[in-house]
Design a protein around this motif. Structure first.
Motif, PDB file in Angstrom:
ATOM      1  N   ALA A  86       0.873  -1.175   0.000  1.00  0.00           N
ATOM      2  CA  ALA A  86       0.000   0.000   0.000  1.00  0.00           C
ATOM      3  C   ALA A  86       0.903   1.216   0.000  1.00  0.00           C
ATOM      4  O   ALA A  86       1.895   1.262   0.736  1.00  0.00           O
ATOM      5  CB  ALA A  86      -0.880   0.003   1.246  1.00  0.00           C
ATOM      6  N   GLU A  87       0.557   2.202  -0.824  1.00  0.00           N
ATOM      7  CA  GLU A  87       1.355   3.431  -0.902  1.00  0.00           C
ATOM      8  C   GLU A  87       0.443   4.643  -0.771  1.00  0.00           C
ATOM      9  O   GLU A  87      -0.678   4.653  -1.270  1.00  0.00           O
ATOM     10  CB  GLU A  87       2.107   3.505  -2.228  1.00  0.00           C
ATOM     11  N   ALA A  88       0.982   5.634  -0.090  1.00  0.00           N
ATOM     12  CA  ALA A  88       0.316   6.930   0.039  1.00  0.00           C
ATOM     13  C   ALA A  88       1.362   7.998  -0.207  1.00  0.00           C
ATOM     14  O   ALA A  88       2.422   7.972   0.411  1.00  0.00           O
ATOM     15  CB  ALA A  88      -0.281   7.094   1.435  1.00  0.00           C
ATOM     16  N   SER A  89       1.095   8.890  -1.141  1.00  0.00           N
ATOM     17  CA  SER A  89       2.039   9.970  -1.481  1.00  0.00           C
ATOM     18  C   SER A  89       3.424   9.419  -1.795  1.00  0.00           C
ATOM     19  O   SER A  89       4.441   9.978  -1.372  1.00  0.00           O
ATOM     20  CB  SER A  89       2.116  10.985  -0.337  1.00  0.00           C
ATOM     21  N   GLY A  90       3.456   8.299  -2.506  1.00  0.00           N
ATOM     22  CA  GLY A  90       4.729   7.709  -2.925  1.00  0.00           C
ATOM     23  C   GLY A  90       5.487   6.969  -1.849  1.00  0.00           C
ATOM     24  O   GLY A  90       6.604   6.505  -2.072  1.00  0.00           O
TER      25      GLY A  90
END
Length: 162
Positions: free
Chosen positions: A57-61
């Motif tokens: 899972a990724e958020a803002s890279g």
């Protein structure tokens, strides 16, 4: 709210996978540190015969969570199964549906692979995890309890010839 993306890990993510597993071990207050290394991740997850699958899972890279999945087989059902071996979400991202999104993608992967079910082991003390999995539809197996053979006992059994 930050958009969360879920993607299959690649061999370039070996360091990220190791870091997430170490943070999971710290969260679980494990007595010993994981022996997992970037080399073993590259060999066992992305080698000739991959032994596990990882979704990130990724958020803002930035990687903010992941799930390690193991494929198995139900001889009873005559179909493959998918085991959620490790699920971890960074503390600052909990409560934002990251775990739910990881498991939804795992469920899609299970369906694509023809799996009849997904299994997970939950620590007895982790009521939050039990509630989380229960809310997604997982349920405890009242008549089943995991048993393990490892270390010296595994070696002794392997040496048995009778």
């Amino acid at each position: 709210m930050t958009d969360i993306t879920i993607r299959p890990a690649t061999i370039k993510d070996a360091g990220t996978i190791v870091a997430l597993i170490h943070r999971l071990a710290a969260f679980e207050q494990a007595a010993t540190a994981p022996a997992l290394t970037e080399e073993t991740v590259r060999r066992d997850g992305f080698g000739e015969r991959p032994l596990f699958t990882v979704l990130l899972a990724e958020a803002s890279g930035r990687a903010c969570g992941g799930v390690v999945l193991l494929e198995s087989y139900s001889s009873w059902a005559g179909q493959p199964t998918l085991m959620v071996h490790d699920l971890f979400v960074e503390a600052d991202m909990r409560g934002r549906a990251v775990g739910r999104k990881l498991l939804a993608e795992a469920a899609r992967l299970a369906m694509a692979r023809g799996c009849c079910r997904m299994d997970v082991n939950v620590l007895t003390w982790n009521r939050t995890a039990q509630d989380f999995y229960g809310a997604l539809g997982f349920g405890p197996l009242e008549d089943w309890r995991p048993w393990r053979l490892d270390g010296p006992a595994l070696a002794r059994l392997a040496e048995t010839r009778k």
